[in-house]
Design a protein around this motif. Structure first.
Motif, short mmCIF file in Angstrom:
data_model
loop_
_atom_site.label_atom_id
_atom_site.label_comp_id
_atom_site.label_asym_id
_atom_site.label_seq_id
_atom_site.Cartn_x
_atom_site.Cartn_y
_atom_site.Cartn_z
N SER A 1 42.65 76.53 22.30
CA SER A 1 43.15 75.73 21.35
C SER A 1 42.53 75.24 20.21
N GLY A 2 41.55 75.86 19.78
CA GLY A 2 40.44 75.57 18.73
C GLY A 2 40.28 74.11 18.78
N TYR A 3 40.13 73.49 17.51
CA TYR A 3 39.53 72.17 17.51
C TYR A 3 40.66 71.38 16.86
N PHE A 4 40.70 70.19 16.95
CA PHE A 4 41.50 69.14 15.98
C PHE A 4 40.48 68.43 15.04
N GLY A 5 40.63 68.69 13.82
CA GLY A 5 39.81 68.21 13.03
C GLY A 5 39.96 66.98 12.62
#
Length: 127
Positions: free
Chosen positions: A19-23
């Motif tokens: 998912s990666g990251y939510f910045g």
């Protein structure tokens, strides 16, 4: 926060490296928007019930960094390699703009006069 206040935390989505990251997280009209991504996998997701997030279509890019709402109610996003895009239909489709830079664009804000400001790599500022 006072001593009487207690922060209550609920896990809505377990961490997962795909998912990666939510910045950044934003609330607009009762919806929660999340933007980010990592390892060449950009993500834009929205929740209408503050519990379930659904990914939205995005322009071809390796990373998204920030979003803002235009005066017309449209959604603006910025990201890697100079990406700036506008959606007039809640992120169902996008129109990209050539800003003349390949820099990563990290932040976007619209001031009280409707001027769009964008910040990026190496101190880049656009308006």
């Amino acid at each position: 926060m006072t001593n009487d206040s207690v922060l209550q935390v609920s896990t809505l989505q377990q961490a997962h490296s795909d998912s990666g990251y939510f910045g950044h997280l934003y609330e607009r009209d009762g919806r929660i928007w999340a933007i980010g991504g990592t390892y060449c996998s950009a993500v834009l997701a929205v929740s209408c019930d503050a519990a379930h997030f659904h990914q939205r279509p995005i322009p071809a890019t390796s990373g998204l960094r920030d979003l803002a709402w235009a005066d017309d109610g449209g959604l603006l996003i910025v990201g890697e390699y100079g990406l700036k895009a506008h959606s007039a239909d809640q992120a169902a489709s996008w129109t990209t703009s050539d800003l003349g830079t390949g820099a990563c664009l990290y932040t976007i804000v619209i001031d009280d006069e409707g001027v769009i400001w964008i910040g990026g790599d190496d101190g880049l500022l656009l308006r």
